[in-house]
Motif scaffolding. Structure first.
Motif, short mmCIF file in Angstrom:
data_model
loop_
_atom_site.label_atom_id
_atom_site.label_comp_id
_atom_site.label_asym_id
_atom_site.label_seq_id
_atom_site.Cartn_x
_atom_site.Cartn_y
_atom_site.Cartn_z
N ILE A 89 0.85 -1.19 0.00
CA ILE A 89 0.00 0.00 0.00
C ILE A 89 0.88 1.24 0.00
CG2 ILE A 89 -1.86 -1.21 1.20
CD1 ILE A 89 -0.98 0.34 3.73
N PHE A 90 0.29 2.39 -0.29
CA PHE A 90 1.04 3.64 -0.30
C PHE A 90 1.11 4.18 1.13
CE2 PHE A 90 -1.07 3.48 -4.52
CZ PHE A 90 0.08 3.34 -5.29
N PRO A 91 2.29 4.18 1.75
CA PRO A 91 2.38 4.55 3.17
C PRO A 91 2.06 6.01 3.45
CG PRO A 91 4.58 4.28 2.24
CD PRO A 91 3.61 3.80 1.21
N ASN A 92 2.32 6.90 2.48
CA ASN A 92 2.13 8.33 2.69
C ASN A 92 0.79 8.84 2.17
OD1 ASN A 92 4.68 8.56 3.90
ND2 ASN A 92 5.64 8.68 1.88
N LEU A 93 -0.10 7.94 1.79
CA LEU A 93 -1.46 8.31 1.43
C LEU A 93 -2.42 7.81 2.50
CD1 LEU A 93 -1.67 7.47 -2.40
CD2 LEU A 93 -1.10 9.66 -1.32
N SER A 94 -3.52 8.51 2.68
CA SER A 94 -4.52 8.07 3.65
C SER A 94 -5.23 6.83 3.12
CB SER A 94 -5.54 9.18 3.89
OG SER A 94 -6.34 9.38 2.73
#
Length: 235
Positions: A89-94
Motif C-alpha cells: 500500500i502507499f504509506p504516505n497516502l490516507s
C-alpha cells in the motif's frame, strides 16, 4: 465458462528457472487455491499471470485472449485485480486516498465497488479513513490491500498470501470477507497456507511442488485424503 487458463508455462529469473510446465485454470465465479511449501513457485505463478515476470514458454489466456507478454497495466485493465504479497500500500497516502488511487470499473455492467460500498464492507477501514497507510496495523493494511483491489471492480481477484502473519481474529475477518465475495460470484485465485479455511472456501485446489503441479482436485478430495496435505504441504 473458463476465465483464466494457464497452460504449461516456464518462468525464470535470469538463468534460474522456477516454473516448469505450470498449468491451472479458474472458471467464472469459482474460487481456486494455489498451495505449496515456501519456494515452490506460487508467487512466481501470480507474477507470471500479472505480467511482472513474463513466462518464457507456454500460454496464459484471460477470456480466451492471450495475455502472456502483455504489460502489467494492460493485464490489470482487462479485469485482473491483485492483492500482492507484502500488501504494497502507499504509506504516505490516507486510507481514503489509497482506495481512490485505483478506483475504476473493469467489470461489465454496473459498478459494484465504490468508496461507500467498500467502506461499508470494511468498517475497520471506515474508522481509519483519514489515517496514513503506515499508521495501520498489519491486518488493517491487508484489508486495505483487498479493498484497494476491489475498487478496480475486478473480474478475477488474485490474492498472494492472503492471511500470512496476521492475528487469528483478523484472519477470521478476512476469511469472512472472502466468503461473502464468493457468495456474490467473485472469481478468486488465492495463495495461502490455511488448509482448514481454504477447504471451506474454495471449489478447487492446485498444489505446486518445485515449479510444477503436484496435485489438483476439489475440497472434498483434499479432505478425504489427508495424506495429500502431509505429502505436499508439510502439515
Amino acid at each position: 465458462m473458463t476465465m483464466l487458463e494457464v497452460e504449461a508455462i516456464d518462468t525464470s529469473y535470469g538463468r534460474s528457472q522456477v516454473l516448469f510446465g505450470m498449468s491451472l485454470h479458474v472458471k467464472a465465479g469459482e474460487v481456486v487455491t494455489l498451495m505449496g511449501r515456501n519456494g515452490m513457485g506460487k508467487t512466481t505463478t501470480i507474477r507470471s499471470i500479472m505480467g511482472m515476470t513474463p513466462p518464457g514458454a507456454g500460454s496464459i489466456r484471460f477470456d480466451g485472449a492471450e495475455i502472456a507478454g502483455k504489460p502489467s497495466y494492460a493485464i490489470a485493465k482487462m479485469g485482473l485485480g491483485l492483492v500482492p504479497e507484502g500488501r504494497q500500500i502507499f504509506p504516505n497516502l490516507s486510507v481514503r486516498e489509497n482506495l481512490l488511487a485505483t478506483a475504476g470499473n473493469r467489470s461489465p455492467g454496473a459498478q459494484r465497488w465504490t468508496l461507500p460500498t467498500v467502506l461499508e464492507a470494511f468498517p475497520r477501514l471506515a474508522e481509519r479513513a483519514r489515517n496514513m497507510g503506515d499508521q495501520l496495523s498489519g491486518g488493517e493494511q491487508q484489508m486495505l490491500a483487498i479493498a484497494r483491489a476491489l475498487m478496480t471492480n475486478p473480474r478475477l481477484l488474485l490474492l498472494d498470501e492472503a492471511t500470512e502473519g496476521l492475528a487469528p481474529l483478523i484472519r477470521a475477518e478476512i476469511w469472512s470477507i472472502l466468503g461473502r465475495l464468493k457468495q456474490e460470484g467473485q472469481a478468486i485465485l488465492i495463495v495461502d497456507k490455511n488448509i482448514g479455511a481454504l477447504t471451506k472456501l474454495a471449489d478447487r485446489h492446485t498444489i505446486i511442488e518445485k515449479g510444477s503441479v503436484a496435485w489438483s482436485g476439489t475440497s472434498e478430495d483434499l479432505v478425504r485424503d489427508p495424506d495429500i496435505a502431509h505429502r505436499y504441504l508439510g502439515v
